[in-house]
Design a protein around this motif. Structure first.
Motif, PDB file in Angstrom:
ATOM      1  N   GLN A 173      32.152 -31.404  29.732  1.00 36.77           N
ATOM      2  CA  GLN A 173      32.113 -31.747  28.319  1.00 36.77           C
ATOM      3  C   GLN A 173      32.136 -30.480  27.465  1.00 36.77           C
ATOM      4  O   GLN A 173      31.835 -29.393  27.928  1.00 36.77           O
ATOM      5  N   VAL A 174      32.472 -30.687  26.183  1.00 36.01           N
ATOM      6  CA  VAL A 174      32.542 -29.574  25.232  1.00 36.01           C
ATOM      7  C   VAL A 174      31.369 -29.698  24.265  1.00 36.01           C
ATOM      8  O   VAL A 174      31.145 -30.759  23.683  1.00 36.01           O
ATOM      9  N   ARG A 175      30.605 -28.600  24.115  1.00 33.22           N
ATOM     10  CA  ARG A 175      29.471 -28.586  23.192  1.00 33.22           C
ATOM     11  C   ARG A 175      29.602 -27.380  22.274  1.00 33.22           C
ATOM     12  O   ARG A 175      30.023 -26.307  22.691  1.00 33.22           O
ATOM     13  N   LYS A 215      27.900 -29.910  13.876  1.00 30.85           N
ATOM     14  CA  LYS A 215      29.355 -29.824  13.753  1.00 30.85           C
ATOM     15  C   LYS A 215      29.961 -31.207  13.541  1.00 30.85           C
ATOM     16  O   LYS A 215      30.912 -31.370  12.777  1.00 30.85           O
ATOM     17  N   GLN A 216      29.389 -32.206  14.236  1.00 35.10           N
ATOM     18  CA  GLN A 216      29.887 -33.560  14.054  1.00 35.10           C
ATOM     19  C   GLN A 216      29.637 -34.027  12.621  1.00 35.10           C
ATOM     20  O   GLN A 216      30.493 -34.662  12.001  1.00 35.10           O
ATOM     21  N   ALA A 217      28.470 -33.689  12.096  1.00 32.85           N
ATOM     22  CA  ALA A 217      28.158 -34.063  10.717  1.00 32.85           C
ATOM     23  C   ALA A 217      29.080 -33.359   9.738  1.00 32.85           C
ATOM     24  O   ALA A 217      29.539 -33.947   8.748  1.00 32.85           O
ATOM     25  N   GLU A 218      29.397 -32.076  10.032  1.00 30.26           N
ATOM     26  CA  GLU A 218      30.318 -31.346   9.164  1.00 30.26           C
ATOM     27  C   GLU A 218      31.704 -31.966   9.205  1.00 30.26           C
ATOM     28  O   GLU A 218      32.390 -32.069   8.179  1.00 30.26           O
ATOM     29  N   PHE A 219      32.099 -32.392  10.392  1.00 28.80           N
ATOM     30  CA  PHE A 219      33.407 -33.039  10.523  1.00 28.80           C
ATOM     31  C   PHE A 219      33.442 -34.342   9.714  1.00 28.80           C
ATOM     32  O   PHE A 219      34.416 -34.618   8.994  1.00 28.80           O
ATOM     33  N   GLU A 220      32.378 -35.113   9.853  1.00 30.48           N
ATOM     34  CA  GLU A 220      32.323 -36.375   9.097  1.00 30.48           C
ATOM     35  C   GLU A 220      32.257 -36.100   7.603  1.00 30.48           C
ATOM     36  O   GLU A 220      32.848 -36.833   6.806  1.00 30.48           O
ATOM     37  N   LEU A 221      31.531 -35.017   7.233  1.00 31.65           N
ATOM     38  CA  LEU A 221      31.456 -34.666   5.824  1.00 31.65           C
ATOM     39  C   LEU A 221      32.818 -34.259   5.286  1.00 31.65           C
ATOM     40  O   LEU A 221      33.191 -34.618   4.166  1.00 31.65           O
ATOM     41  N   GLN A 222      33.590 -33.546   6.107  1.00 25.33           N
ATOM     42  CA  GLN A 222      34.922 -33.158   5.684  1.00 25.33           C
ATOM     43  C   GLN A 222      35.807 -34.383   5.496  1.00 25.33           C
ATOM     44  O   GLN A 222      36.582 -34.470   4.536  1.00 25.33           O
ATOM     45  N   GLN A 223      35.679 -35.326   6.439  1.00 20.97           N
ATOM     46  CA  GLN A 223      36.449 -36.557   6.288  1.00 20.97           C
ATOM     47  C   GLN A 223      36.035 -37.311   5.026  1.00 20.97           C
ATOM     48  O   GLN A 223      36.874 -37.861   4.306  1.00 20.97           O
ATOM     49  N   ILE A 237      26.618   0.440  24.504  1.00 22.17           N
ATOM     50  CA  ILE A 237      26.172  -0.931  24.703  1.00 22.17           C
ATOM     51  C   ILE A 237      26.314  -1.291  26.171  1.00 22.17           C
ATOM     52  O   ILE A 237      27.395  -1.166  26.750  1.00 22.17           O
ATOM     53  N   THR A 238      25.218  -1.738  26.749  1.00 22.34           N
ATOM     54  CA  THR A 238      25.239  -2.127  28.168  1.00 22.34           C
ATOM     55  C   THR A 238      25.058  -3.625  28.352  1.00 22.34           C
ATOM     56  O   THR A 238      25.559  -4.198  29.333  1.00 22.34           O
ATOM     57  N   HIS A 239      24.335  -4.243  27.449  1.00 25.56           N
ATOM     58  CA  HIS A 239      24.058  -5.676  27.552  1.00 25.56           C
ATOM     59  C   HIS A 239      24.126  -6.325  26.161  1.00 25.56           C
ATOM     60  O   HIS A 239      24.064  -5.635  25.136  1.00 25.56           O
ATOM     61  N   PHE A 240      24.240  -7.625  26.179  1.00 19.17           N
ATOM     62  CA  PHE A 240      24.001  -8.447  24.991  1.00 19.17           C
ATOM     63  C   PHE A 240      22.901  -9.438  25.346  1.00 19.17           C
ATOM     64  O   PHE A 240      22.979 -10.120  26.386  1.00 19.17           O
ATOM     65  N   ALA A 241      21.873  -9.490  24.510  1.00 18.45           N
ATOM     66  CA  ALA A 241      20.757 -10.410  24.743  1.00 18.45           C
ATOM     67  C   ALA A 241      20.550 -11.252  23.476  1.00 18.45           C
ATOM     68  O   ALA A 241      20.671 -10.739  22.357  1.00 18.45           O
ATOM     69  N   GLY A 242      20.235 -12.506  23.677  1.00 16.88           N
ATOM     70  CA  GLY A 242      20.038 -13.378  22.504  1.00 16.88           C
ATOM     71  C   GLY A 242      19.730 -14.801  22.923  1.00 16.88           C
ATOM     72  O   GLY A 242      19.199 -15.042  24.004  1.00 16.88           O
ATOM     73  N   TYR A 243      20.094 -15.743  22.076  1.00 12.92           N
ATOM     74  CA  TYR A 243      19.849 -17.147  22.404  1.00 12.92           C
ATOM     75  C   TYR A 243      21.014 -17.995  21.918  1.00 12.92           C
ATOM     76  O   TYR A 243      21.784 -17.599  21.030  1.00 12.92           O
ATOM     77  N   LEU A 244      21.122 -19.154  22.558  1.00 11.41           N
ATOM     78  CA  LEU A 244      22.129 -20.146  22.195  1.00 11.41           C
ATOM     79  C   LEU A 244      21.406 -21.392  21.668  1.00 11.41           C
ATOM     80  O   LEU A 244      20.419 -21.840  22.247  1.00 11.41           O
ATOM     81  N   LEU A 245      21.937 -21.942  20.590  1.00 10.66           N
ATOM     82  CA  LEU A 245      21.385 -23.175  20.009  1.00 10.66           C
ATOM     83  C   LEU A 245      22.497 -24.219  19.939  1.00 10.66           C
ATOM     84  O   LEU A 245      23.572 -23.953  19.384  1.00 10.66           O
ATOM     85  N   ASP A 246      22.222 -25.379  20.531  1.00 12.84           N
ATOM     86  CA  ASP A 246      23.207 -26.461  20.527  1.00 12.84           C
ATOM     87  C   ASP A 246      23.338 -27.021  19.105  1.00 12.84           C
ATOM     88  O   ASP A 246      22.389 -27.546  18.530  1.00 12.84           O
ATOM     89  N   ILE A 247      24.549 -26.892  18.497  1.00 17.20           N
ATOM     90  CA  ILE A 247      24.786 -27.378  17.131  1.00 17.20           C
ATOM     91  C   ILE A 247      25.870 -28.442  17.121  1.00 17.20           C
ATOM     92  O   ILE A 247      26.556 -28.620  16.108  1.00 17.20           O
ATOM     93  N   THR A 248      26.021 -29.148  18.248  1.00 21.25           N
ATOM     94  CA  THR A 248      27.076 -30.163  18.328  1.00 21.25           C
ATOM     95  C   THR A 248      26.882 -31.239  17.260  1.00 21.25           C
ATOM     96  O   THR A 248      27.851 -31.652  16.596  1.00 21.25           O
ATOM     97  N   ASP A 249      25.651 -31.689  17.064  1.00 18.55           N
ATOM     98  CA  ASP A 249      25.388 -32.729  16.063  1.00 18.55           C
ATOM     99  C   ASP A 249      25.705 -32.240  14.664  1.00 18.55           C
ATOM    100  O   ASP A 249      26.263 -32.984  13.832  1.00 18.55           O
TER     101      ASP A 249
END
Length: 951
Positions: free
Chosen positions: A352-354, A384-392, A370-382
């Protein structure tokens, strides 16, 4: 504050390393409970001690006063058998007086505010009261007579000693109070005792002085003890306050520490158990993953597997987003950014695509590479879906804006154009692409007709207040090509979810055609369609304005009411078109006769009202006479009329004393009616003392009262019996139905007061219908069998629908027609002869009877009688009332009776008031008699048939 204990918390570190909610230990230092007023009061200084002393004195005063009065009563009873009663009563009354006064002083003190109790006057008043009380008690020594038995002086001395000793607890709290009380109470009896010649009295006086000195020492010590106690209380209060503040501070620190620890726990759980995935990958080919938190399982991966296999992070990124992520990583490595924040898609373990938001920072080595990249990922699928619906939704909104009929313009918060829908483009003359970014006032060249304000002010108001504003009236929009149109608009602010203004939406529509129609409707609402003159509504508004100016500026105006004479004949004989042309001609002539300041209005079918502003009555007469002269000059030969055109005018003065426009218009109307009554084609001026106008005014009032009485069922039916003059003749008994009216207070009103108004103002036909309907209903319900006579007016005879009404009521109530006799006055029958003959013939075919009422009062009675097929003649009462004393009237009655006999008509005599007249009627041969001498009128439901008189 009410608490059993106070705790001072002593905190210490449980393990010597950190203080947490688990290892904080508290020990409590217990402080015994104190009174509530002590615990809650502020720390007090020594300056409050006198106020507290005074408070204690006033608090103990009621008990002390009551006790003193009781002791005084006991002493009075004890001395009653030996002392002078008058002196003893005087002394007790003084005790009662001082006790009452001081008791009221205590009440006033208790009712005063706390801050006012510290006023020194309260202490002064109490010292004065104590001094007065001490004097009264000391006067007890004046009553001592050492010739009495020894027990009585001892009783007085013991009583004084007891009062002085007992007063220590009440008065010594404030030492001056006790001294003021004790000194006169001791000195007066001591002086009396020392003044005696006896040794025992002197010894008792000295003993009393020694006792007084001992009491002073005790009182002073008691006073010092009270002061020390108060000081200790204030010191304890300060201590408790400081402990309370320390305790509260420690509790606050504990809560803050606990909250900080809980927040750390939540933050840790956010990264370990929440939706955030923490990661770290090396800047090598493929970006191998070195660390991933367990929350990566939300994407279907196991953290341990990703780290163990050195999984390429690039392989998780959606191929279409990989280049964009690499470019962002490159920009970060180029030292242009200190962190990486980007949205992109990743592929989950199940394909699946998220959408995720990547926030990471570069990790550098000693040389800055630069040797590494460190950070965090946050699931924003919902999201993005709301933005898509808002665009529509936005696209659908734009489609809607393109299709609606109103013009729509949107702007940013600075008033710059963002969008115009097609209708807005059409109305403004601007294309949306060209207008975008331009100021609103350039595209929307709008101004208010009245205020001449531009659109900027409403826009600013809408943005500042956050509410929708609408134009209160039509506005003018200047198009791009220079043309102007009328519009109405509304302005609504565009607000973010946080309440921040983003811009405005301006909606407007073209009302040019509506505005033209509104002007036309406004004109039609205030003007007469036929003549173009203003109508009654507009005229009354201007008349009201004139009344205001008459009252405020002492101006004098004249109101004229003009009514065309016999205008109905013009319509009936020459057509309504001719009547309309005549009204137009009259309107034109009237306008020619008026000044520029005057007001002319058409207020009815053929009625005009004229307001002559600032006009004297003499000038008004000249103007109105000119009007009548001009109207008489109208050429009516072409219409076939055989009479001239004329009008009648009523005049009323409008000045400071005028009550209202309704009253002034009524006065002019009455004057116009008076002009018609006096022969038409003339002018009549309303005057307060005019008897004719007063009579007509009275009649007009009766019109409204009678109308209300009919509507509210306040009419009452009466009846008066009609009996055969000769009881052996075999004639049937009759009764005549009469009508009365109950006024608003329930009092009966006789018909001679309201019938003239009913006849003049065409209400009598409605009255006849009411009487017939109620009489027929009563006749059927009561089972009556006698002939019922009902009066009819001339107006009913000429009413084409009245004959059908009578027939319908006869059938509906099942009344035998032969039991009904309609009485028609001679005058009404002659004035409407053709109608009367047709009406009588139609109902006589059904069996109804008819009587010709008031016969003999007309000028042509005998000539018309042969044309009217009536059954009875009712001789007018003016001939009957005094026929026993007037031979002429007796001869007239005889002649009418003989005529009736020849024609086969029975004769009824009314107004028979005595036996002499009744006997004369029997001798003449009259058939029936009616009057007070026979029976008085009674309510229809209370008729009595017994005792009727006959010859």
């Amino acid at each position: 504050m009410n608490a059993d204990r106070w705790y001072l918390l002593r905190l210490h570190d449980g393990d010597g390393i950190s203080m947490t909610s688990e290892n904080i230990q508290a020990e409590a230092l217990v402080i015994p409970s104190l009174p509530e007023n002590v615990l809650t009061s502020e720390a007090c200084s020594g300056a409050d001690i006198p106020a507290e002393q005074l408070e204690l004195v006033y608090t103990q005063a009621p008990i002390a006063l009551g006790t003193g009065l009781a002791v005084a009563a006991l002493i009075s009873l004890g001395l009653w058998g030996i002392a002078e009663h008058a002196q003893l009563l005087l002394w007790f009354c003084l005790q009662l007086l001082q006790t009452t006064v001081r008791f009221f002083l205590v009440i006033y003190y208790r009712r005063s505010e706390n801050k006012l109790r510290k006023n020194p006057r309260w202490a002064h008043l109490y010292v004065a009261g104590a001094l007065f009380s001490g004097v009264v008690w000391g006067c007890l020594g004046l009553l001592i007579d050492f010739s009495w038995p020894i027990e009585y002086p001892i009783l007085i001395i013991m009583g004084l000693a007891g009062i002085l000793a007992g007063a220590i607890t009440s008065y010594a709290v404030v030492l001056p109070v006790y001294i003021a009380f004790m000194v006169p109470a001791i000195l007066i009896p001591t002086q009396v005792m020392l003044a005696q010649a006896g040794q025992s009295s002197n010894e008792m006086g000295l003993l009393l002085m020694v006792f007084a000195g001992a009491l002073l020492v005790i009182a002073r010590n008691y006073n010092r003890s009270v002061i020390r106690t108060l000081h200790l209380r204030y010191e304890n209060n300060d201590l408790v306050s400081r402990l309370t503040m320390t305790n509260a501070s420690l509790e606050k620190q504990i809560k803050e520490r606990q909250q900080a620890e809980m927040q750390l726990v939540r933050d840790r759980e956010l990264f370990t158990k929440g939706p955030v995935t923490v990661f770290r990958w090396r800047v090598d080919a493929g970006w191998p993953i070195e660390y991933a938190s367990k929350t990566v399982s939300q994407f279907g991966y196991e953290a341990a597997d990703l780290v163990r296999r050195q999984t390429s992070y690039a392989s998780l990124i959606h191929p279409n987003d990989l280049d964009r992520v690499r470019q962002a990583e490159f920009n970060t490595s180029d030292n242009r950014y200190t962190y990486l924040g980007i949205d992109y898609r990743i592929i989950t373990a199940d394909g699946q695509v998220r959408w995720v938001y990547d926030y990471s920072i570069p990790v550098r080595d000693e040389v800055g590479r630069i040797t590494h990249f460190a950070g965090y990922l946050l699931d924003i699928t919902d999201r993005k879906q709301a933005e898509f619906e808002l665009q529509q939704e936005k696209e659908r909104a734009q489609i809607t804006l393109h299709s609606i009929g109103d013009a729509v313009i949107t702007t940013d918060v600075n008033g710059q154009i963002e969008y115009l829908n097609p209708v807005a483009e059409k109305l403004t003359g601007w294309e949306s692409d060209i207008a975008r970014g331009l100021p609103l006032n350039r595209i929307f060249g709008h101004f208010d007709d009245a205020s001449r304000e531009g659109i900027e002010k409403p826009v600013v108001q809408s943005l500042q207040t956050g509410v929708t504003l609408r134009s209160s009236r039509d506005c003018v929009l200047r198009r791009h090509d220079g043309r102007s149109i009328s519009i109405q608009y509304s302005i609504s602010p565009l607000m973010s979810r946080g309440g921040e203004a983003l811009g405005v939406v301006l909606v407007f529509h073209d009302v040019t055609e509506n505005r033209s129609m509104a002007r036309q409707l406004s004109y039609q609402a205030t003007h007469d369609a036929l003549t173009g003159l203003i109508n009654r509504h507009e005229f009354e508004a201007r008349l009201q304005s004139a009344l205001v100016s008459a009252r405020n500026e002492n101006e004098r105006h004249v109101l004229c009411y003009l009514d065309m004479d016999q205008f109905k004949i013009v319509n009936d004989t020459c057509s309504h078109a001719a009547g309309d042309k005549l009204l137009k001609d009259v309107a034109g002539l009237l306008e020619d006769c008026l000044r520029e300041s005057d007001v002319l209005a058409k207020v009815g079918g053929d009625e005009f009202s004229i307001l002559l502003k600032n006009c004297m009555l003499e000038d008004a007469m000249e103007i109105t006479e000119n009007m009548l002269a001009m109207i008489r000059t109208i050429n009516n030969d072409g219409w076939g009329l055989k009479f001239g055109v004329s009008a009648s005018i009523g005049i009323a003065v409008l000045d400071r004393g005028s009550e209202s426009i309704t009253e002034v218009m009524r006065q002019a109307d009455l004057a116009c009616y008076a002009a018609k009554d006096h022969g038409r084609n003339r002018i009549h001026i309303y005057q307060t003392g005019d008897q004719e106008l007063a009579r007509r005014h009275s009649e007009m009032k009766w019109v409204s009262r009678l109308t209300e009485a009919i509507r509210e069922e306040r009419l009452v039916l009466y009846c008066q019996d009609i009996v055969p003059v000769n009881p052996d003749s075999g004639g049937r008994h009759h009764f005549e139905v009469l009508v009365r009216m109950k006024d608003e207070a329930g009092e009966l009103v006789m018909p001679d007061r309201f019938l003239p108004a009913a006849e003049r103002y065409n209400l009598v036909a409605a009255l006849d219908r009411w009487v017939i309907d109620r009489s027929f209903a009563w006749y059927t319900a009561s089972g009556e069998s006698r002939i019922m006579a009902i009066n009819l007016s001339g107006g009913s005879l000429t009413d084409d629908a009245f004959l059908g009404f009578v027939m319908d009521k006869l059938a509906r109530h099942a009344v035998p027609p032969a039991s009904v006799c309609f009485e028609i006055t001679e005058t009404a029958a002659i004035a409407n002869l053709d109608y009367a003959i047709r009406f009588i013939n139609e109902l006589k075919q059904l069996g109804c009877r008819f009587a010709l009422d008031d016969f003999g009062s007309g000028l042509s009675s005998f000539s018309y009688l042969k044309n009217l097929p009536v059954d009875y003649l009712k001789i007018d009462g003016s001939f009957i009332r005094d026929m026993d004393t007037d031979p002429v009237n007796a001869a007239m009655v005889n002649a009418i009776c003989q005529l009736g006999k020849v024609m086969g008509i029975e004769i009824i005599a009314e107004f028979v008031e005595n036996d002499a007249i009744l006997k004369m009627l029997a001798g003449i041969g009259v058939d029936y008699a009616q009057g007070y001498g026979i029976a008085r009128p009674k309510p229809l439901d209370a008729r009595e048939f017994e005792g009727l008189k006959s010859a």
